[in-house]
Design a protein around this motif. Sequence first.
Motif, PDB file in Angstrom:
ATOM      1  N   TYR C  13       0.836  -1.199   0.000  1.00  0.00           N
ATOM      2  CA  TYR C  13       0.000   0.000   0.000  1.00  0.00           C
ATOM      3  C   TYR C  13       0.863   1.239   0.000  1.00  0.00           C
ATOM      4  CZ  TYR C  13      -2.766  -3.473   2.550  1.00  0.00           C
ATOM      5  OH  TYR C  13      -3.378  -4.613   2.970  1.00  0.00           O
ATOM      6  N   GLN C  21       0.729   3.053  12.845  1.00  0.00           N
ATOM      7  CA  GLN C  21       0.426   1.692  13.269  1.00  0.00           C
ATOM      8  C   GLN C  21      -0.232   0.926  12.147  1.00  0.00           C
ATOM      9  OE1 GLN C  21      -1.197   0.854  17.327  1.00  0.00           O
ATOM     10  NE2 GLN C  21      -1.767   2.987  17.133  1.00  0.00           N
ATOM     11  N   TYR C  23      -1.297  -3.370  11.174  1.00  0.00           N
ATOM     12  CA  TYR C  23      -1.250  -4.806  11.469  1.00  0.00           C
ATOM     13  C   TYR C  23      -1.720  -5.544  10.226  1.00  0.00           C
ATOM     14  CZ  TYR C  23      -0.893  -3.351  16.340  1.00  0.00           C
ATOM     15  OH  TYR C  23      -0.483  -2.786  17.524  1.00  0.00           O
ATOM     16  N   ASP C  66       3.474  -6.490  12.168  1.00  0.00           N
ATOM     17  CA  ASP C  66       2.937  -5.180  12.491  1.00  0.00           C
ATOM     18  C   ASP C  66       4.034  -4.127  12.448  1.00  0.00           C
ATOM     19  OD1 ASP C  66       2.768  -7.119  15.099  1.00  0.00           O
ATOM     20  OD2 ASP C  66       3.826  -5.269  15.585  1.00  0.00           O
ATOM     21  N   HIS C  68       5.217  -0.089  13.639  1.00  0.00           N
ATOM     22  CA  HIS C  68       4.961   0.935  14.655  1.00  0.00           C
ATOM     23  C   HIS C  68       5.740   2.210  14.420  1.00  0.00           C
ATOM     24  CE1 HIS C  68       2.684  -1.912  17.099  1.00  0.00           C
ATOM     25  NE2 HIS C  68       3.510  -2.782  16.580  1.00  0.00           N
ATOM     26  N   GLY C 260      -5.268  -6.242   6.193  1.00  0.00           N
ATOM     27  CA  GLY C 260      -4.825  -5.721   7.471  1.00  0.00           C
ATOM     28  C   GLY C 260      -5.575  -4.477   7.844  1.00  0.00           C
ATOM     29  N   ILE C 261      -5.119  -3.854   8.913  1.00  0.00           N
ATOM     30  CA  ILE C 261      -5.725  -2.601   9.335  1.00  0.00           C
ATOM     31  C   ILE C 261      -4.604  -1.623   9.655  1.00  0.00           C
ATOM     32  CG2 ILE C 261      -7.810  -3.654  10.283  1.00  0.00           C
ATOM     33  CD1 ILE C 261      -6.565  -3.278  13.048  1.00  0.00           C
ATOM     34  N   TYR C 262      -4.900  -0.354   9.525  1.00  0.00           N
ATOM     35  CA  TYR C 262      -3.932   0.676   9.889  1.00  0.00           C
ATOM     36  C   TYR C 262      -4.723   1.858  10.382  1.00  0.00           C
ATOM     37  CZ  TYR C 262      -5.339   3.175   5.701  1.00  0.00           C
ATOM     38  OH  TYR C 262      -6.082   3.851   4.771  1.00  0.00           O
ATOM     39  N   SER C 263      -4.067   2.795  11.036  1.00  0.00           N
ATOM     40  CA  SER C 263      -4.764   4.017  11.426  1.00  0.00           C
ATOM     41  C   SER C 263      -4.110   5.166  10.693  1.00  0.00           C
ATOM     42  CB  SER C 263      -4.702   4.211  12.932  1.00  0.00           C
ATOM     43  OG  SER C 263      -3.392   4.511  13.323  1.00  0.00           O
ATOM     44  N   ALA C 267      -5.494   4.977   1.896  1.00  0.00           N
ATOM     45  CA  ALA C 267      -4.430   4.137   1.347  1.00  0.00           C
ATOM     46  C   ALA C 267      -4.798   3.747  -0.069  1.00  0.00           C
ATOM     47  CB  ALA C 267      -4.266   2.889   2.195  1.00  0.00           C
TER      48      ALA C 267
END
Lengths: 315, 545, 280
Positions: C13, C21, C23, C66, C68, C260-263, C267
């Motif tokens: 992405y 963050q 995951y 993940d 960070h 996945g997920i991100y904050s 994207a």
Amino acid sequence: MLARNAESLYWIGRYVERADDTARILDVSVHQLLEDATVDPDATSRQLLAVLGIKPPAGADQFDVFSLTELVAYNKENPSSIVSSVNSARENTRGAREVVSTEMWECLNAMWNAVAERQTYARTMGPHAFFSFVEERAAMFAGLADSTMSRDDGWRFLVLGRSVERVDMIVRLLLARVGDKASSPGWVTVLRSAGAHDTYLRTYRGALDASRVVQFLLLDRLFPRSVFHALRQAESCLEQLENQPSVRVGARAEALRLLGKARSELEFLRPHDLLDDLPKRLAALQKTVREVGEAVSQQYFHVAPWVAWTNTEVG
Amino acid sequence: MWTMERRAPTSGLRRSRTVTTPRLGELFNGYLNTERPHAGAYDEMFSTDNGVRSAYRALYESVAPSQVNELNARSEALGRAFVDQGITFSLSGQERPFPLDLIPRIITAAEWSKLEKGIVQRVRALEMFLADIYGDAQIVRDGVLPRRLITSCEHFHREAAGIIPPNGVRIHVSGVDLVRDEQGTFRVLEDNLRCPSGVSYVMENRRTMARVFPDLFARHRVRAVGDYAVHLLRALRNAAAPNAADPNVVVLTPGLGNSAYFEHSLLARQMGVELVEGRDLFCRDNFVYLRTTEGERQVDVIYRRIDDDYLDPVHFRPDSVLGIAGLVNAARAGNVVVANAVGNGVADDKLVYTYLPEILQYYLGEKPLLPNVDTFRCWLSDERAHVLDKLDELVVKPVEGSGGYGIVFGPDATVRELNSLRKRIKNNPRGWIAQPVVQLSTVPTKVGDKLAPRHVDLRPFAVNDGNFIFVLPGGLTRVALPEGSLIVNSSQGGGSKDTWVLAAKSSTQERELAEPGLAGPSDMEVAAAEQGPELTTSQQQQQQQ
Amino acid sequence: MSWRVRVVHTTGYRYEAPVVQSYNEARLTPRGDRKQNVVVSRVETTPATRAYRYTDYWGTEVTSFDLHAPHKELQVVASSVVETSAEIEPVTTGTWGDVRAENIVDRYTEFLEPTLYTPRHRELLAVARDLKKGQSPSGAVLAASQWVSEQLTYQPGSTGVHSSAVDAWHERKGVCQDFAHLTLVLLRGMGIPSRYVSGYLHTKKDGALRETVRGESHAWIEAWTGGWWGYDPTNAIPVGPRHVWVALGRDYADVAPLKGIYSGGAATALEVTVDITRLA
């Protein structure tokens, strides 16, 4: 300790102190308005609101004792009102039950439960009944905290919050009077609001003038409601918190630096220079309080806000 | 009127095995009225011949002569104690106390011993079932249960396959909902193996009752419930991976707005562990950390009170703000233990429940010690036909429902409701089960100025620490306050009762009642408290001048 | 005869604003079984992460990781060398009776139920009924695959990741994912247990050694007609040495290659490239 709980304790300390101090300030102002027919109720009320940082609601009429009490004591919409402070203190405690004692919780919870009833009572019996209820409960809370909390970090955050708020409130109280003449009876009001009248009289043998009052409330080393004392207390809490092996360098010492600077400026001030640029000095203290709050929050309360996740998928 | 009421108690008078017909005190006036909508239910205080059952005799003797205003005063004291302590549950954002009735519900030592064995048996079997289902699913391979039963279960989480808890425990805490049928037999209504709640009321009810009715406790030998947190903490610490020497346990709550927040907070406080929200934790490289004022601290065991769906946005609802991203894989990697385990819902599914006799037989080779309530499964065509035929006589429940939502009482439903239900059952037969209406047992309950029969259920709590399954003596007795109502959920206007399990004479339970104290002050030499200098009489006299 | 191929799959992405963050789970590792042998396989990410591997409920190897530290781009490269299977023949032993036997229906219940991507659909059920007339189960699988490959036009970009079989059928076009889903709807409608397979396809019939071709992520189906066997409805060809299989499940959702997920802000997917080289 858990950062979120530390933040709660800090704010419990602040809100309880705020409720207490607001009640004291308002109590004395209300008395002054009732007892002294020469004061203009609207102007005095507005001055008080300005000191407390409360914006009068748009289109507010002439203020009198009752509308002033309504707004500053009971109004739930006003976040600085006594009732709002009690709500916030209780809500913070409810979210941090495992780090406060049951006694402290029940004290605040009972206070919160009784607010409506006390308010009704005070509407008929006069606002003083409500103020003394708040002051008594705040004193009880402080006593219970003192006798039931371990002197660990939790205690330090609670006392830190209380001390920071106390500096802020005493400064506001003095700001309300900076324009007064040195011999104005308003200075007695200040002492009464701060719960310092008796102690002051004993310390200065009855001589009452602006310079001594300001000196007492800003610089006295022994009186627990003086700005100096509160700054010293906050500083000592931070020093003890700081004294952790895992603490690394960085902006961490900012709060301590700010407090130390403010405290030492007062400490080495010539008492007779005090009145000269009092407004400036008070404004600087207020700024310090705000900055300390921010620094403490950055240093200790790394509470993440809710994270909003976005999910993604690709081939 | 007078004769009517006289007749009711005497009409049933035969040779009484228990005591002679009580002259019911004013409080019980009309209690035994046969016209009441509770007819047919098993009353726990009065036997069918209107004698007072032996377990309740001492209670009856203390309560019956009471004055109404005394009872009212005590009832008010109970309510006030809850409000002062902030013991509330949230319903649609409002804090409410959970009404506590002043008449306790009493269970004899013999009854309890049977219940305890039955609950332990269930938990043992369900643990083996979960381990099997999320492992090789041998029970399915052996053809004992259809695979379809498992795979069609909404709470069968494929994400949990391959997560093996270090000490093998998945059901750290369970709550078994029991009812007592018309014959007085305890039957299991459902198992709660996900986040069963209510244990805080068990403890708080007892504490409050003991304050308000010290005299009643003096006359009974009631087994203690106050040490629940000790058992829970031991179970949670035992659950940690063996390399965690001093496991860091936390309680995970959705937050202040949750209906059981008070309970989460109470348990955390009693265990002396942190109560955390999802945002206080984060995962990095499959370890979970707590955000503290001193930086991050690793977490070993999470007693979570959040549903699976919200637990980990990576695997479940991505819009969850309550959970911890990455938690499921951290548990899979063995770096954190989630209690209760993810995916337990497959074992408390109401359809799986109907296969419990098969499950017990398969894993333990035993017959159930506690019977289920007879249940018809709508997904089997012959049983469905029966249900559709008798819809107006049955209680129909969605298999996924909890909190009493979605349940249809056939006898009370309108034709339109039944037709809509019929359609819904046909569309999704897997989603429904049906049971005959069980008249739950009744216990005297304060209603206005009287004591009247009200239906109750019972939810005992079991804690599995890996070596031993502890069942807290008692449990939550919920009471349906509206007359004739059979729905006891707090969300549907229920209240609760303190539940007393009486101790057997000369048993091991004796120890818990009479724990040896520390050395008493009589053993030591203790000086009298010091006093300040006394004012002499002359001083006092002068001061009065 | 089987081939030895190297597959290099690049995906990821790009974010509008730095993301702190995220995951993720990647399902990019080919599986080894009796038909296919994995010689070597690895998944690498940029920025670098510490990956954790596990096998999920469906037997797929999952790489979870993940991040960070702030990053504006996440790239995942999966490379593997695989010995593929020879061309797979249909399993013809199963009769309709075998397929409908209670134990088979129960054992493969998950491959018979409708899913979000492969819903039950009245018209398609009627099509399924027509197609199976006079056919053995394995014949019906071939007929359904043939029908799908005739009905749909292969057109990249015509459907999205979340389009269902019915969406594609209404459009009459789609990509391999839609061909597979539509075939599954028909087969499940006939009562034949069938599952979704994800993997890669070497695009050249007689792939020259050492020549790297721009391949693609691919999907096909497997059906149970007395035994499991695969077929590729997109190209209407048997599964053979050109197919590298990675994961199987009820539908695409069970095998998504990277999710996945991100904050943070929006994207966009990086361009996905799959380079395939026949080594032997």
